[in-house]
Scaffold this motif. Structure first.
Motif, PDB file in Angstrom:
ATOM      1  N   ASP A   1      -2.861  -4.092  -6.488  1.00  0.00           N
ATOM      2  CA  ASP A   1      -3.113  -4.003  -5.043  1.00  0.00           C
ATOM      3  C   ASP A   1      -1.893  -3.551  -4.255  1.00  0.00           C
ATOM      4  OD1 ASP A   1      -5.685  -4.736  -5.404  1.00  0.00           O
ATOM      5  OD2 ASP A   1      -5.436  -6.818  -4.740  1.00  0.00           O
ATOM      6  N   MET A   2      -0.700  -3.829  -4.793  1.00  0.00           N
ATOM      7  CA  MET A   2       0.522  -3.411  -4.086  1.00  0.00           C
ATOM      8  C   MET A   2       0.550  -1.889  -3.910  1.00  0.00           C
ATOM      9  SD  MET A   2       3.792  -5.568  -5.419  1.00  0.00           S
ATOM     10  CE  MET A   2       3.727  -5.044  -7.122  1.00  0.00           C
ATOM     11  N   ALA A   3       0.010  -1.179  -4.902  1.00  0.00           N
ATOM     12  CA  ALA A   3       0.023   0.289  -4.850  1.00  0.00           C
ATOM     13  C   ALA A   3      -0.893   0.787  -3.730  1.00  0.00           C
ATOM     14  CB  ALA A   3      -0.425   0.871  -6.184  1.00  0.00           C
ATOM     15  N   LEU A   4      -2.015   0.088  -3.537  1.00  0.00           N
ATOM     16  CA  LEU A   4      -2.954   0.511  -2.489  1.00  0.00           C
ATOM     17  C   LEU A   4      -2.296   0.483  -1.122  1.00  0.00           C
ATOM     18  CD1 LEU A   4      -6.260  -1.240  -3.523  1.00  0.00           C
ATOM     19  CD2 LEU A   4      -5.861   1.204  -3.308  1.00  0.00           C
ATOM     20  N   LYS A   5      -1.404  -0.477  -0.946  1.00  0.00           N
ATOM     21  CA  LYS A   5      -0.748  -0.605   0.368  1.00  0.00           C
ATOM     22  C   LYS A   5       0.186   0.569   0.635  1.00  0.00           C
ATOM     23  CE  LYS A   5      -1.411  -5.483   0.827  1.00  0.00           C
ATOM     24  NZ  LYS A   5      -1.296  -6.412  -0.276  1.00  0.00           N
ATOM     25  N   ARG A   6       0.652   1.222  -0.417  1.00  0.00           N
ATOM     26  CA  ARG A   6       1.570   2.355  -0.237  1.00  0.00           C
ATOM     27  C   ARG A   6       0.837   3.699  -0.186  1.00  0.00           C
ATOM     28  NH1 ARG A   6       7.225   1.833  -1.012  1.00  0.00           N
ATOM     29  NH2 ARG A   6       7.820  -0.255  -1.667  1.00  0.00           N
ATOM     30  N   ALA A   7      -0.452   3.682  -0.527  1.00  0.00           N
ATOM     31  CA  ALA A   7      -1.180   4.954  -0.673  1.00  0.00           C
ATOM     32  C   ALA A   7      -1.503   5.593   0.669  1.00  0.00           C
ATOM     33  CB  ALA A   7      -2.481   4.694  -1.428  1.00  0.00           C
ATOM     34  N   ASP A   8      -1.486   6.944   0.686  1.00  0.00           N
ATOM     35  CA  ASP A   8      -1.994   7.655   1.855  1.00  0.00           C
ATOM     36  C   ASP A   8      -3.515   7.656   1.835  1.00  0.00           C
ATOM     37  OD1 ASP A   8       0.563   8.541   2.797  1.00  0.00           O
ATOM     38  OD2 ASP A   8       0.581   9.956   1.127  1.00  0.00           O
ATOM     39  N   ARG A   9      -4.070   7.809   0.626  1.00  0.00           N
ATOM     40  CA  ARG A   9      -5.520   7.783   0.473  1.00  0.00           C
ATOM     41  C   ARG A   9      -5.840   7.087  -0.831  1.00  0.00           C
ATOM     42  NH1 ARG A   9      -7.040  12.922  -0.506  1.00  0.00           N
ATOM     43  NH2 ARG A   9      -4.973  13.758  -0.133  1.00  0.00           N
TER      44      ARG A   9
END
Ligand SMILES: Nc1ncnc2c1ncn2[C@@H]1O[C@H](COP(=O)(O)OP(=O)(O)OP(=O)(O)O)[C@@H](O)[C@H]1O
Ligand SMILES: [Mg+2]
Length: 237
Positions: free
Chosen positions: A209-217
């Motif tokens: 989930d940490m990666a989702l917070k950094r994603a543009d999309r």
């Protein structure tokens, strides 16, 4: 740089029955995009990434990088594009056991330059960006070792370094933090964010989930279908 897929499909046959591991996937990435794909085990994420990386040929549809359709290229042309422009961190990285970690990391560079694997390369011989990358990943002390002597997490970081060694326009990473503790996973995500800020497109499959917070999309895969995730969904993490 623009990278896109349209109506991408991959059909497999199991026990005589056809099924679509990837079905009608549409997607694009610009330079500097950080894109995250999630989804249940077996939904088709790795199959999709292997087609994006030019390793597997789609059953139909096409992958297009700056107007070049992968489907129009020979295997040799495609492997050149892969080597120069696409970094790929596979879900299960393979290393040459007879080469040191550094020789493995540098392998795509030797390939690009048409050289055989050069032994006795030391950290100090590398360009400063690569030295910084290896230090940032925390593997600069392990470069003389052989892959068999590294932990799963250390190998995962070496696989990331190898994918970045030719400064690709696109980094495709399949669960690149799956063997890492939280601190190391954060470090890798920070590195990916930094790369995106300098223009590399990042396409990452993860359960983190940490990666989702950094994603543009981001996208969710469900039984082979790639579904864009609404930004408002992020609040439910
Ligand atoms: N070469 C193949 N032949 C037949 N079926 C395959 C092949 N490769 C993958 N599959 C099947 O295609 C489906 C998608 O596999 P894939 O590896 O893309 O899933 P995934 O989403 O990456 O899963 P995970 O999260 O477990 O890595 C699975 O049902 C898998 O068993
Ligand atoms: Mg997978």
């Amino acid at each position: 740089m623009i990278f896109s897929i349209s109506n991408l499909r991959k059909k497999f046959t199991r026990r005589g029955v056809d099924f679509d591991a990837v079905l009608d996937a549409d997607f694009f990435a610009w330079s500097g995009d950080f894109i995250v794909i999630t989804g249940e085990s077996g939904c088709g994420k790795s199959t999709l990434l292997s087609m994006l990386a030019g390793l597997a040929r789609p059953s139909s549809g096409d992958v297009i990088l700056d107007g070049e359709k992968f489907g129009d290229l020979s295997d040799e042309e495609l492997s050149q594009i892969r080597n120069r422009r696409i970094g790929y961190v596979p879900q299960n990285a393979l290393f040459f056991p007879q080469y040191t970690v550094l020789e493995n990391v540098l392998f795509p560079k030797f390939l690009r330059d048409g050289k055989s694997v050069q032994q006795d390369v030391a950290l100090k011989d590398l360009d400063s960006d690569l030295q910084t990358l290896l230090k940032d990943l925390g593997i600069s002390d392990l470069l003389e070792e052989y892959p068999a002597n590294l932990s799963g997490g250390e190998l995962q970081k070496a696989s990331i370094a190898r994918a970045l060694v030719n400064n690709p326009s696109i980094l495709i990473a399949d669960e690149p933090t799956s063997s890492l503790d939280e601190k190391n996973a954060r470090l890798v995500l920070k590195l990916f964010s930094h790369l995106a800020s300098t223009g590399t497109a990042i396409i990452m499959v993860t359960h983190d989930d940490m990666a989702l917070k950094r994603a543009d999309r981001s996208y969710i895969m469900q039984r082979g279908q790639l579904i864009p995730r609404e930004v408002s969904d992020y609040g439910n993490l």
